[in-house]
Design a protein around this motif. Structure first.
Motif, PDB file in Angstrom:
ATOM      1  N   THR A 127      80.655  90.481   5.875  1.00  0.00           N
ATOM      2  CA  THR A 127      79.344  91.083   6.702  1.00  0.00           C
ATOM      3  C   THR A 127      78.695  90.130   7.724  1.00  0.00           C
ATOM      4  N   HIS A 140      86.406  97.006  11.433  1.00  0.00           N
ATOM      5  CA  HIS A 140      85.523  97.361  10.350  1.00  0.00           C
ATOM      6  C   HIS A 140      84.115  97.524  11.112  1.00  0.00           C
ATOM      7  N   ASN A 177      91.417  97.559   6.983  1.00  0.00           N
ATOM      8  CA  ASN A 177      90.975  98.132   5.571  1.00  0.00           C
ATOM      9  C   ASN A 177      91.146  99.226   5.251  1.00  0.00           C
ATOM     10  N   ASP A 188      88.501  88.842  11.997  1.00  0.00           N
ATOM     11  CA  ASP A 188      88.045  89.210  10.735  1.00  0.00           C
ATOM     12  C   ASP A 188      89.240  89.295   9.633  1.00  0.00           C
ATOM     13  N   VAL A 234      88.854  89.247   6.455  1.00  0.00           N
ATOM     14  CA  VAL A 234      88.682  89.601   4.968  1.00  0.00           C
ATOM     15  C   VAL A 234      89.770  90.372   4.344  1.00  0.00           C
TER      16      VAL A 234
END
Ligand SMILES: Cc1ncc(COP(=O)(O)O)c(C=O)c1O
Length: 389
Positions: free
Chosen positions: A72, A100, A152, A177, A179
Protein backbone atom coordinates in the motif's frame (compact mmCIF):
# COMPACT_ATOMS: atom_id res chain seq x y z
CA UNK A 1 -11.59 -29.79 11.71
CA UNK A 2 -8.71 -29.42 9.31
CA UNK A 3 -7.92 -26.03 7.80
CA UNK A 4 -7.66 -25.68 4.05
CA UNK A 5 -5.97 -22.38 3.36
CA UNK A 6 -6.88 -21.26 -0.16
CA UNK A 7 -6.27 -17.55 0.40
CA UNK A 8 -2.63 -17.04 -0.55
CA UNK A 9 -3.45 -13.81 -2.42
CA UNK A 10 -4.50 -12.33 0.92
CA UNK A 11 -1.29 -13.35 2.62
CA UNK A 12 1.14 -16.24 2.97
CA UNK A 13 2.70 -17.95 5.99
CA UNK A 14 6.19 -16.79 6.98
CA UNK A 15 8.87 -19.06 5.52
CA UNK A 16 11.20 -20.67 8.05
CA UNK A 17 14.34 -19.39 6.29
CA UNK A 18 12.88 -15.89 6.19
CA UNK A 19 12.15 -16.06 9.91
CA UNK A 20 15.72 -17.24 10.56
CA UNK A 21 17.09 -14.29 8.60
CA UNK A 22 14.98 -11.89 10.68
CA UNK A 23 15.82 -13.24 14.14
CA UNK A 24 19.44 -12.00 14.42
CA UNK A 25 18.29 -8.54 13.37
CA UNK A 26 15.61 -8.51 16.06
CA UNK A 27 17.92 -9.93 18.74
CA UNK A 28 21.40 -8.66 17.95
CA UNK A 29 21.59 -5.93 15.32
CA UNK A 30 18.97 -3.75 16.93
CA UNK A 31 20.81 -0.43 16.50
CA UNK A 32 19.44 2.59 14.70
CA UNK A 33 21.08 2.77 11.25
CA UNK A 34 21.24 6.58 11.61
CA UNK A 35 23.29 6.50 14.84
CA UNK A 36 26.97 7.42 14.44
CA UNK A 37 28.34 4.96 17.02
CA UNK A 38 29.42 1.42 16.24
CA UNK A 39 26.08 -0.16 17.22
CA UNK A 40 24.34 2.10 14.74
CA UNK A 41 27.04 1.62 12.12
CA UNK A 42 26.58 -2.14 12.34
CA UNK A 43 22.87 -1.70 11.56
CA UNK A 44 23.70 0.75 8.74
CA UNK A 45 26.10 -1.77 7.17
CA UNK A 46 23.36 -4.38 7.24
CA UNK A 47 20.82 -1.97 5.73
CA UNK A 48 23.26 -1.11 2.92
CA UNK A 49 23.83 -4.80 2.34
CA UNK A 50 20.07 -5.52 2.17
CA UNK A 51 19.59 -2.68 -0.32
CA UNK A 52 22.34 -4.13 -2.55
CA UNK A 53 20.82 -7.59 -2.33
CA UNK A 54 17.33 -6.29 -3.20
CA UNK A 55 18.80 -4.41 -6.16
CA UNK A 56 20.55 -7.58 -7.31
CA UNK A 57 17.25 -9.49 -7.36
CA UNK A 58 15.45 -6.67 -9.16
CA UNK A 59 18.30 -5.80 -11.56
CA UNK A 60 18.41 -2.10 -10.63
CA UNK A 61 20.81 0.22 -8.77
CA UNK A 62 20.77 0.02 -4.95
CA UNK A 63 19.92 3.74 -4.89
CA UNK A 64 16.74 2.90 -6.81
CA UNK A 65 15.34 0.72 -4.02
CA UNK A 66 13.15 2.53 -1.47
CA UNK A 67 12.11 0.32 1.45
CA UNK A 68 8.53 0.93 2.60
CA UNK A 69 5.95 -0.49 5.00
CA UNK A 70 4.41 -2.69 2.27
CA UNK A 71 2.45 -2.73 -0.95
CA UNK A 72 0.00 0.00 0.00
CA UNK A 73 2.73 2.47 0.89
CA UNK A 74 4.78 1.62 -2.21
CA UNK A 75 1.77 2.30 -4.42
CA UNK A 76 0.91 5.53 -2.56
CA UNK A 77 4.49 6.75 -2.90
CA UNK A 78 4.58 5.88 -6.61
CA UNK A 79 1.31 7.59 -7.46
CA UNK A 80 1.03 10.54 -5.08
CA UNK A 81 4.79 11.19 -5.13
CA UNK A 82 5.06 11.08 -8.93
CA UNK A 83 1.92 13.17 -9.44
CA UNK A 84 3.36 15.88 -7.20
CA UNK A 85 6.79 15.66 -8.82
CA UNK A 86 5.50 15.90 -12.38
CA UNK A 87 2.59 18.30 -11.79
CA UNK A 88 4.32 20.99 -13.92
CA UNK A 89 4.26 18.56 -16.87
CA UNK A 90 0.55 17.79 -16.59
CA UNK A 91 -2.22 16.62 -14.34
CA UNK A 92 -3.57 13.61 -16.17
CA UNK A 93 -3.19 10.02 -14.98
CA UNK A 94 -4.30 6.84 -16.74
CA UNK A 95 -5.08 3.70 -14.78
CA UNK A 96 -7.49 0.77 -15.11
CA UNK A 97 -10.89 0.13 -13.56
CA UNK A 98 -9.71 -3.08 -11.87
CA UNK A 99 -6.72 -1.81 -9.88
CA UNK A 100 -6.36 -2.51 -6.18
CA UNK A 101 -7.92 0.16 -3.95
CA UNK A 102 -4.41 1.32 -3.04
CA UNK A 103 -4.19 2.68 -6.60
CA UNK A 104 -7.82 3.71 -7.06
CA UNK A 105 -8.09 5.61 -3.78
CA UNK A 106 -4.83 7.51 -4.49
CA UNK A 107 -6.24 8.55 -7.86
CA UNK A 108 -9.55 9.60 -6.30
CA UNK A 109 -7.65 11.64 -3.72
CA UNK A 110 -5.66 13.44 -6.40
CA UNK A 111 -8.86 14.27 -8.30
CA UNK A 112 -10.70 15.55 -5.23
CA UNK A 113 -7.89 17.46 -3.61
CA UNK A 114 -5.10 18.29 -6.04
CA UNK A 115 -6.77 19.09 -9.35
CA UNK A 116 -5.76 15.97 -11.29
CA UNK A 117 -7.83 14.18 -13.97
CA UNK A 118 -7.89 10.41 -14.14
CA UNK A 119 -8.93 8.16 -17.03
CA UNK A 120 -9.99 4.67 -15.91
CA UNK A 121 -9.40 2.26 -18.77
CA UNK A 122 -12.13 -0.34 -19.21
CA UNK A 123 -11.22 -4.02 -19.39
CA UNK A 124 -12.65 -6.80 -21.52
CA UNK A 125 -14.62 -9.81 -20.18
CA UNK A 126 -11.33 -11.45 -19.16
CA UNK A 127 -10.06 -8.41 -17.31
CA UNK A 128 -7.51 -7.37 -19.93
CA UNK A 129 -6.63 -3.77 -20.68
CA UNK A 130 -6.42 -3.00 -24.40
CA UNK A 131 -3.32 -1.29 -25.78
CA UNK A 132 -5.48 0.59 -28.29
CA UNK A 133 -7.65 1.96 -25.47
CA UNK A 134 -4.51 3.00 -23.61
CA UNK A 135 -3.06 4.67 -26.68
CA UNK A 136 -6.19 6.71 -27.29
CA UNK A 137 -6.41 7.70 -23.59
CA UNK A 138 -2.93 9.24 -23.58
CA UNK A 139 -2.90 13.04 -23.80
CA UNK A 140 -0.19 15.68 -23.96
CA UNK A 141 -0.72 16.33 -20.24
CA UNK A 142 -0.61 12.64 -19.21
CA UNK A 143 2.29 12.27 -16.79
CA UNK A 144 1.68 8.84 -15.28
CA UNK A 145 0.17 5.50 -16.25
CA UNK A 146 -0.45 2.91 -13.53
CA UNK A 147 -1.51 -0.60 -14.51
CA UNK A 148 -1.23 -3.63 -12.23
CA UNK A 149 0.85 -6.61 -13.37
CA UNK A 150 -1.62 -9.21 -12.07
CA UNK A 151 -5.06 -8.74 -10.57
CA UNK A 152 -5.53 -9.86 -6.98
CA UNK A 153 -9.22 -10.83 -7.33
CA UNK A 154 -9.33 -12.70 -10.64
CA UNK A 155 -5.65 -13.32 -11.43
CA UNK A 156 -5.62 -11.77 -14.91
CA UNK A 157 -2.07 -10.92 -16.05
CA UNK A 158 -1.67 -7.71 -18.07
CA UNK A 159 0.79 -7.27 -20.99
CA UNK A 160 2.95 -5.03 -18.81
CA UNK A 161 6.08 -4.89 -20.99
CA UNK A 162 4.01 -3.76 -23.99
CA UNK A 163 2.10 -1.20 -21.92
CA UNK A 164 5.40 0.13 -20.55
CA UNK A 165 6.94 0.33 -24.02
CA UNK A 166 3.98 2.37 -25.25
CA UNK A 167 4.28 4.77 -22.30
CA UNK A 168 8.01 5.19 -22.93
CA UNK A 169 7.46 5.93 -26.63
CA UNK A 170 5.28 8.80 -25.47
CA UNK A 171 7.68 9.92 -22.70
CA UNK A 172 5.23 9.00 -19.92
CA UNK A 173 6.21 7.47 -16.56
CA UNK A 174 4.83 4.00 -15.97
CA UNK A 175 4.07 2.42 -12.58
CA UNK A 176 3.07 -1.19 -12.15
CA UNK A 177 1.61 -2.62 -8.95
CA UNK A 178 3.38 -5.98 -9.08
CA UNK A 179 2.44 -7.02 -5.55
CA UNK A 180 0.50 -10.09 -6.77
CA UNK A 181 2.83 -10.84 -9.66
CA UNK A 182 6.26 -11.24 -8.04
CA UNK A 183 6.89 -14.81 -6.97
CA UNK A 184 4.15 -16.09 -9.26
CA UNK A 185 5.55 -15.45 -12.73
CA UNK A 186 9.08 -15.79 -14.17
CA UNK A 187 11.13 -12.62 -13.69
CA UNK A 188 14.53 -11.60 -15.08
CA UNK A 189 14.99 -7.97 -14.14
CA UNK A 190 13.02 -4.74 -13.96
CA UNK A 191 14.26 -3.79 -17.44
CA UNK A 192 12.07 -6.52 -18.93
CA UNK A 193 8.92 -4.89 -17.49
CA UNK A 194 9.56 -1.46 -19.08
CA UNK A 195 8.34 0.13 -15.84
CA UNK A 196 9.80 3.17 -14.09
CA UNK A 197 8.12 2.41 -10.78
CA UNK A 198 7.42 -1.07 -9.43
CA UNK A 199 5.63 -1.88 -6.18
CA UNK A 200 6.75 -4.93 -4.24
CA UNK A 201 5.48 -6.44 -0.99
CA UNK A 202 6.91 -9.12 1.34
CA UNK A 203 3.89 -10.85 2.84
CA UNK A 204 2.55 -12.17 -0.48
CA UNK A 205 5.77 -14.18 -0.94
CA UNK A 206 6.20 -15.77 2.50
CA UNK A 207 7.81 -12.67 4.00
CA UNK A 208 6.62 -10.59 6.97
CA UNK A 209 3.71 -8.15 6.97
CA UNK A 210 4.62 -4.47 7.02
CA UNK A 211 7.59 -4.64 4.65
CA UNK A 212 7.81 -3.71 0.99
CA UNK A 213 9.74 -1.70 -1.53
CA UNK A 214 9.30 0.68 -4.39
CA UNK A 215 11.77 0.26 -7.20
CA UNK A 216 12.07 3.73 -8.78
CA UNK A 217 14.16 4.40 -11.88
CA UNK A 218 16.53 7.32 -11.31
CA UNK A 219 16.69 10.27 -11.62
CA UNK A 220 12.93 10.97 -11.28
CA UNK A 221 12.19 9.94 -7.70
CA UNK A 222 8.67 10.47 -6.36
CA UNK A 223 8.29 13.31 -3.87
CA UNK A 224 8.29 11.84 -0.36
CA UNK A 225 5.05 11.27 1.53
CA UNK A 226 6.70 11.07 4.96
CA UNK A 227 8.87 13.82 6.45
CA UNK A 228 11.12 13.89 9.48
CA UNK A 229 14.52 12.65 8.42
CA UNK A 230 16.87 11.84 5.56
CA UNK A 231 16.20 8.09 5.65
CA UNK A 232 15.99 6.06 2.43
CA UNK A 233 18.17 8.59 0.60
CA UNK A 234 15.66 11.29 1.53
CA UNK A 235 12.80 9.48 -0.19
CA UNK A 236 11.00 8.17 2.91
CA UNK A 237 11.53 9.43 6.47
CA UNK A 238 11.37 7.13 9.50
CA UNK A 239 13.71 4.74 11.31
CA UNK A 240 14.03 1.68 9.12
CA UNK A 241 12.27 -1.59 10.00
CA UNK A 242 15.50 -3.53 9.64
CA UNK A 243 14.05 -6.91 10.65
CA UNK A 244 11.20 -6.44 8.17
CA UNK A 245 13.70 -5.46 5.49
CA UNK A 246 15.77 -8.59 6.30
CA UNK A 247 12.60 -10.65 5.80
CA UNK A 248 11.61 -8.87 2.61
CA UNK A 249 15.03 -9.22 0.99
CA UNK A 250 15.42 -12.88 1.99
CA UNK A 251 11.95 -13.64 0.60
CA UNK A 252 12.80 -11.78 -2.61
CA UNK A 253 16.01 -13.78 -3.06
CA UNK A 254 14.39 -17.10 -2.29
CA UNK A 255 11.07 -16.68 -4.07
CA UNK A 256 11.27 -14.23 -6.99
CA UNK A 257 13.99 -15.57 -9.34
CA UNK A 258 12.50 -19.06 -8.98
CA UNK A 259 8.81 -18.28 -8.38
CA UNK A 260 7.60 -19.81 -5.11
CA UNK A 261 4.14 -20.22 -6.68
CA UNK A 262 5.29 -22.98 -8.98
CA UNK A 263 3.17 -23.00 -12.16
CA UNK A 264 3.87 -26.69 -12.88
CA UNK A 265 2.68 -27.68 -9.43
CA UNK A 266 -0.29 -25.32 -9.24
CA UNK A 267 -1.74 -25.73 -12.74
CA UNK A 268 -3.07 -29.28 -12.19
CA UNK A 269 -4.71 -28.18 -8.93
CA UNK A 270 -6.21 -25.06 -10.52
CA UNK A 271 -7.40 -27.10 -13.51
CA UNK A 272 -9.37 -29.36 -11.17
CA UNK A 273 -10.99 -26.35 -9.50
CA UNK A 274 -11.79 -24.77 -12.88
CA UNK A 275 -13.34 -28.04 -14.06
CA UNK A 276 -15.43 -28.12 -10.88
CA UNK A 277 -16.64 -24.54 -11.40
CA UNK A 278 -17.43 -25.30 -15.06
CA UNK A 279 -19.56 -28.30 -14.01
CA UNK A 280 -21.73 -26.39 -11.54
CA UNK A 281 -24.93 -24.86 -12.84
CA UNK A 282 -25.30 -21.10 -12.34
CA UNK A 283 -21.60 -20.79 -11.53
CA UNK A 284 -19.22 -18.91 -13.81
CA UNK A 285 -15.44 -18.75 -13.81
CA UNK A 286 -14.18 -15.16 -13.98
CA UNK A 287 -10.92 -13.81 -15.38
CA UNK A 288 -8.91 -15.03 -18.32
CA UNK A 289 -8.50 -18.68 -19.24
CA UNK A 290 -5.14 -17.96 -20.87
CA UNK A 291 -3.47 -14.92 -19.34
CA UNK A 292 -3.87 -15.79 -15.67
CA UNK A 293 -1.97 -16.54 -12.51
CA UNK A 294 -1.76 -20.29 -12.04
CA UNK A 295 -2.76 -20.05 -8.38
CA UNK A 296 -6.00 -18.03 -8.69
CA UNK A 297 -9.44 -19.48 -9.46
CA UNK A 298 -12.38 -17.10 -8.98
CA UNK A 299 -16.05 -17.51 -9.75
CA UNK A 300 -19.46 -15.87 -9.35
CA UNK A 301 -22.72 -17.64 -8.52
CA UNK A 302 -26.34 -16.90 -9.45
CA UNK A 303 -28.78 -16.46 -6.56
CA UNK A 304 -26.16 -16.30 -3.85
CA UNK A 305 -23.76 -13.89 -2.21
CA UNK A 306 -20.13 -13.87 -1.14
CA UNK A 307 -20.82 -13.69 2.60
CA UNK A 308 -23.04 -16.79 2.61
CA UNK A 309 -20.60 -18.67 0.39
CA UNK A 310 -17.50 -17.73 2.38
CA UNK A 311 -19.26 -18.54 5.66
CA UNK A 312 -20.39 -21.90 4.26
CA UNK A 313 -16.85 -22.71 3.11
CA UNK A 314 -15.40 -21.58 6.44
CA UNK A 315 -17.74 -23.98 8.27
CA UNK A 316 -16.05 -26.74 6.25
CA UNK A 317 -12.60 -25.41 7.23
CA UNK A 318 -11.94 -23.79 3.85
CA UNK A 319 -10.46 -20.28 3.82
CA UNK A 320 -11.37 -18.38 0.65
CA UNK A 321 -11.94 -14.74 -0.13
CA UNK A 322 -13.96 -12.33 -2.20
CA UNK A 323 -13.55 -8.65 -3.09
CA UNK A 324 -12.48 -6.29 -0.36
CA UNK A 325 -13.98 -5.73 3.06
CA UNK A 326 -15.40 -2.26 3.67
CA UNK A 327 -14.74 -0.29 6.85
CA UNK A 328 -17.87 -1.71 8.55
CA UNK A 329 -16.41 -5.22 8.15
CA UNK A 330 -18.99 -6.35 5.59
CA UNK A 331 -18.16 -7.04 1.97
CA UNK A 332 -18.36 -4.46 -0.79
CA UNK A 333 -19.50 -5.64 -4.23
CA UNK A 334 -16.38 -6.31 -6.26
CA UNK A 335 -15.44 -3.35 -8.48
CA UNK A 336 -13.40 -5.81 -10.54
CA UNK A 337 -16.43 -7.97 -11.38
CA UNK A 338 -18.47 -4.86 -12.16
CA UNK A 339 -15.73 -3.73 -14.54
CA UNK A 340 -15.94 -7.08 -16.36
CA UNK A 341 -19.55 -6.10 -17.14
CA UNK A 342 -21.06 -8.99 -15.19
CA UNK A 343 -23.54 -6.93 -13.18
CA UNK A 344 -24.27 -6.35 -9.53
CA UNK A 345 -25.54 -9.80 -8.61
CA UNK A 346 -22.28 -11.27 -9.85
CA UNK A 347 -20.24 -8.54 -8.14
CA UNK A 348 -21.88 -9.53 -4.85
CA UNK A 349 -21.16 -13.23 -5.21
CA UNK A 350 -17.44 -13.38 -6.03
CA UNK A 351 -15.45 -16.16 -4.42
CA UNK A 352 -11.69 -16.46 -4.90
CA UNK A 353 -9.59 -19.52 -4.24
CA UNK A 354 -5.91 -18.65 -4.26
CA UNK A 355 -3.57 -21.60 -3.89
CA UNK A 356 0.05 -21.76 -2.83
CA UNK A 357 3.11 -23.75 -1.91
CA UNK A 358 1.39 -25.93 0.69
CA UNK A 359 -1.76 -26.67 -1.38
CA UNK A 360 -2.44 -30.31 -2.25
CA UNK A 361 -4.67 -32.50 -4.44
CA UNK A 362 -6.23 -33.86 -1.25
CA UNK A 363 -7.35 -30.35 -0.31
CA UNK A 364 -8.77 -29.77 -3.77
CA UNK A 365 -10.67 -33.07 -3.44
CA UNK A 366 -12.26 -31.80 -0.24
CA UNK A 367 -13.36 -28.61 -1.99
CA UNK A 368 -14.76 -30.72 -4.84
CA UNK A 369 -16.75 -32.70 -2.28
CA UNK A 370 -18.29 -29.78 -0.39
CA UNK A 371 -18.58 -26.83 -2.80
CA UNK A 372 -21.80 -28.01 -4.55
CA UNK A 373 -23.68 -28.30 -1.24
CA UNK A 374 -22.23 -25.02 0.10
CA UNK A 375 -23.53 -23.26 -3.02
CA UNK A 376 -26.91 -24.99 -2.85
CA UNK A 377 -27.35 -24.09 0.83
CA UNK A 378 -26.44 -20.45 0.23
CA UNK A 379 -28.87 -20.26 -2.69
CA UNK A 380 -31.65 -21.73 -0.56
CA UNK A 381 -30.97 -19.24 2.24
CA UNK A 382 -30.97 -16.43 -0.30
CA UNK A 383 -34.42 -17.45 -1.58
CA UNK A 384 -36.03 -17.68 1.89
CA UNK A 385 -38.59 -14.88 2.36
CA UNK A 386 -37.74 -12.31 5.00
CA UNK A 387 -40.25 -12.05 7.92
CA UNK A 388 -41.79 -8.88 6.42
CA UNK A 389 -42.51 -10.39 3.02
C1 LIG B 1 -2.56 -5.90 -6.10
C2 LIG B 1 -2.30 -5.42 -4.71
N1 LIG B 1 -1.75 -4.22 -4.51
C3 LIG B 1 -1.48 -3.75 -3.28
C4 LIG B 1 -1.77 -4.48 -2.15
C5 LIG B 1 -1.47 -3.93 -0.80
O1 LIG B 1 -0.35 -4.56 -0.22
P1 LIG B 1 -0.11 -4.54 1.36
O2 LIG B 1 -1.03 -5.54 1.97
O3 LIG B 1 1.33 -4.94 1.53
O4 LIG B 1 -0.34 -3.17 1.86
C6 LIG B 1 -2.35 -5.75 -2.30
C7 LIG B 1 -2.73 -6.56 -1.13
O5 LIG B 1 -3.64 -7.34 -1.15
C8 LIG B 1 -2.63 -6.23 -3.62
O6 LIG B 1 -3.19 -7.42 -3.82
Amino acid sequence: MRTIYFDYNATTPLDERVREAMMPVLDQVWGNPSSVHHVGRQARALLDDFRERAALVLGCKPSEVIFTSGGTESVNLAILGTARLLRPKGRHIVTSAIEHHAVLHCCEYLVRNEGFNVTYLPVDREGLVSLEALESALRPDTMLVSIMAANNEIGTIQPIARIGALCHQRGIRFHTDAVQWFGKEPFDDVGSLNADLISVCAHKIHGPKGAGALCAASPLFPKPLLFGGAHENEHRAGTENLAGIAGLVTAMELFIPEPVFCREKLMPLAKRLIALVDRLEGVQLVGSRDSRLANTVSFVTEGSDSIALLAGLDLEGICASSGSACSAGSLEPSHVIRALGLGDEAANSLVRFSLGRESTHEEVALVEAVLPSVIERSQRLNKRPTPCE
